[in-house]
Motif scaffolding. Structure first.
Motif, PDB file in Angstrom:
ATOM      1  N   MET A   1      80.495  32.939  86.914  1.00 20.04           N
ATOM      2  CA  MET A   1      81.312  31.830  86.344  1.00 20.04           C
ATOM      3  C   MET A   1      80.518  30.776  87.405  1.00 20.04           C
ATOM      4  N   LEU A   2      80.773  29.666  86.554  1.00 22.57           N
ATOM      5  CA  LEU A   2      80.180  28.263  87.353  1.00 22.57           C
ATOM      6  C   LEU A   2      81.460  27.151  87.266  1.00 22.57           C
ATOM      7  N   THR A   3      81.306  26.322  88.005  1.00 23.47           N
ATOM      8  CA  THR A   3      82.381  25.141  88.226  1.00 23.47           C
ATOM      9  C   THR A   3      81.882  24.208  86.958  1.00 23.47           C
ATOM     10  N   LYS A   4      82.856  23.276  86.825  1.00 20.66           N
ATOM     11  CA  LYS A   4      82.489  22.510  85.848  1.00 20.66           C
ATOM     12  C   LYS A   4      81.576  21.296  86.341  1.00 20.66           C
ATOM     13  N   GLU A   5      81.277  21.319  87.470  1.00 17.18           N
ATOM     14  CA  GLU A   5      80.357  20.365  88.159  1.00 17.18           C
ATOM     15  C   GLU A   5      79.053  20.958  88.174  1.00 17.18           C
ATOM     16  N   ALA A   6      78.889  22.347  88.348  1.00 21.31           N
ATOM     17  CA  ALA A   6      77.716  23.111  88.064  1.00 21.31           C
ATOM     18  C   ALA A   6      77.242  23.045  86.608  1.00 21.31           C
ATOM     19  N   LYS A   7      78.143  23.260  85.758  1.00 18.98           N
ATOM     20  CA  LYS A   7      77.761  23.204  84.398  1.00 18.98           C
ATOM     21  C   LYS A   7      77.356  21.936  83.824  1.00 18.98           C
ATOM     22  N   THR A   8      77.957  20.752  84.491  1.00 21.59           N
ATOM     23  CA  THR A   8      77.462  19.614  84.122  1.00 21.59           C
ATOM     24  C   THR A   8      76.019  19.228  84.749  1.00 21.59           C
ATOM     25  N   VAL A   9      75.534  19.587  86.078  1.00 20.64           N
ATOM     26  CA  VAL A   9      74.314  19.526  86.467  1.00 20.64           C
ATOM     27  C   VAL A   9      73.425  20.346  85.795  1.00 20.64           C
ATOM     28  N   LEU A  10      73.642  21.715  85.390  1.00 23.61           N
ATOM     29  CA  LEU A  10      72.701  22.350  84.570  1.00 23.61           C
ATOM     30  C   LEU A  10      72.459  21.785  83.342  1.00 23.61           C
ATOM     31  N   TYR A  11      73.418  21.257  82.807  1.00 23.83           N
ATOM     32  CA  TYR A  11      73.192  20.637  81.282  1.00 23.83           C
ATOM     33  C   TYR A  11      72.199  19.431  81.551  1.00 23.83           C
ATOM     34  N   GLN A  12      72.413  18.607  82.417  1.00 19.91           N
ATOM     35  CA  GLN A  12      71.649  17.585  82.625  1.00 19.91           C
ATOM     36  C   GLN A  12      70.016  18.001  83.145  1.00 19.91           C
ATOM     37  N   LEU A  13      69.934  18.993  83.866  1.00 18.70           N
ATOM     38  CA  LEU A  13      68.632  19.546  84.242  1.00 18.70           C
ATOM     39  C   LEU A  13      68.157  19.909  82.771  1.00 18.70           C
ATOM     40  N   TYR A  14      68.616  20.648  82.281  1.00 17.57           N
ATOM     41  CA  TYR A  14      68.203  21.284  80.949  1.00 17.57           C
ATOM     42  C   TYR A  14      67.911  20.179  79.998  1.00 17.57           C
ATOM     43  N   LYS A  15      68.629  19.043  79.764  1.00 16.43           N
ATOM     44  CA  LYS A  15      68.549  17.884  78.818  1.00 16.43           C
ATOM     45  C   LYS A  15      67.214  17.270  79.611  1.00 16.43           C
ATOM     46  N   GLU A  16      66.721  17.199  80.613  1.00 11.77           N
ATOM     47  CA  GLU A  16      65.686  16.335  81.366  1.00 11.77           C
ATOM     48  C   GLU A  16      64.386  17.514  80.840  1.00 11.77           C
ATOM     49  N   TYR A  17      64.726  18.741  81.147  1.00 18.26           N
ATOM     50  CA  TYR A  17      63.523  19.618  80.897  1.00 18.26           C
ATOM     51  C   TYR A  17      63.343  19.581  79.103  1.00 18.26           C
ATOM     52  N   LEU A  18      63.901  19.258  78.471  1.00 15.85           N
ATOM     53  CA  LEU A  18      63.715  19.174  77.099  1.00 15.85           C
ATOM     54  C   LEU A  18      63.091  17.827  76.689  1.00 15.85           C
ATOM     55  N   VAL A  19      63.533  16.786  77.295  1.00 14.42           N
ATOM     56  CA  VAL A  19      62.793  15.401  77.195  1.00 14.42           C
ATOM     57  C   VAL A  19      61.202  15.756  77.573  1.00 14.42           C
ATOM     58  N   ARG A  20      61.232  16.169  78.889  1.00 16.54           N
ATOM     59  CA  ARG A  20      59.610  16.510  79.196  1.00 16.54           C
ATOM     60  C   ARG A  20      58.860  17.474  78.337  1.00 16.54           C
ATOM     61  N   ARG A  21      59.687  18.377  77.782  1.00 18.31           N
ATOM     62  CA  ARG A  21      58.661  19.248  76.818  1.00 18.31           C
ATOM     63  C   ARG A  21      58.328  18.393  75.432  1.00 18.31           C
ATOM     64  N   ASP A  22      59.371  17.429  75.034  1.00 15.92           N
ATOM     65  CA  ASP A  22      59.259  16.675  74.068  1.00 15.92           C
ATOM     66  C   ASP A  22      57.957  15.840  74.372  1.00 15.92           C
ATOM     67  N   GLY A  23      57.744  15.648  75.530  1.00 18.57           N
ATOM     68  CA  GLY A  23      56.648  14.579  75.981  1.00 18.57           C
ATOM     69  C   GLY A  23      55.381  15.075  76.298  1.00 18.57           C
ATOM     70  N   ASN A  24      55.248  16.631  75.792  1.00 17.63           N
ATOM     71  CA  ASN A  24      54.191  17.505  75.745  1.00 17.63           C
ATOM     72  C   ASN A  24      54.068  17.891  77.421  1.00 17.63           C
ATOM     73  N   VAL A  25      54.825  17.740  78.099  1.00 19.50           N
ATOM     74  CA  VAL A  25      54.738  18.452  79.729  1.00 19.50           C
ATOM     75  C   VAL A  25      54.877  19.743  79.426  1.00 19.50           C
ATOM     76  N   SER A  26      53.835  20.609  80.248  1.00 20.31           N
ATOM     77  CA  SER A  26      53.731  21.766  80.020  1.00 20.31           C
ATOM     78  C   SER A  26      55.301  22.680  80.588  1.00 20.31           C
ATOM     79  N   ARG A  27      55.380  23.799  80.190  1.00 16.25           N
ATOM     80  CA  ARG A  27      56.575  24.591  80.299  1.00 16.25           C
ATOM     81  C   ARG A  27      56.703  24.676  81.954  1.00 16.25           C
ATOM     82  N   SER A  28      55.662  24.982  82.525  1.00 22.51           N
ATOM     83  CA  SER A  28      56.074  25.264  84.092  1.00 22.51           C
ATOM     84  C   SER A  28      56.246  24.114  84.903  1.00 22.51           C
TER      85      SER A  28
END
Length: 107
Positions: A1-28
């Motif tokens: 279980m995660l706190t609401k704050e942790a879920k918020t941070v995880l969502y934001q990090l994942y969102k940034e990950y997707l932006v990077r992937r859309d910009g052709n940045v390697s997965r790693s």
């Protein structure tokens, strides 16, 4: 279980990950983030640095981040494969939860 704050941070990090992937940045490289201080400055400037670090530690304890520590702080972190899979399947899991809830109450 995660706190609401942790879920918020995880969502934001994942969102940034997707932006990077859309910009052709390697997965790693796309899943790598810098220090807690950098994440604080770029994504959560309204939060205290201490709160950002605490949430990043929580995400690490729960297997969503791989954290590296130096000088008693998070020096580097990256989204784990578990986090990416969890976020990729989020909508599907939500739908399954709703379907499960309905099936228990409707004969």
């Amino acid at each position: 279980m995660l706190t609401k704050e942790a879920k918020t941070v995880l969502y934001q990090l994942y969102k940034e990950y997707l932006v990077r992937r859309d910009g052709n940045v390697s997965r790693s490289r796309a899943k790598c983030f810098s220090s807690a201080e950098s994440i604080h400055a770029s994504l959560f400037p309204d939060w205290s640095l201490e709160d950002v670090e605490d949430v990043l530690r929580e995400l690490g304890r729960n297997g969503f981040l791989d954290n590296s520590y130096a000088d008693d702080t998070i020096y580097d972190c990256s989204l784990s494969d578990v986090a990416i899979v969890k976020m990729e399947n989020q909508k599907k899991e939500t739908l399954l939860t709703v379907a499960d809830f309905i099936s228990k109450f409707i004969p």
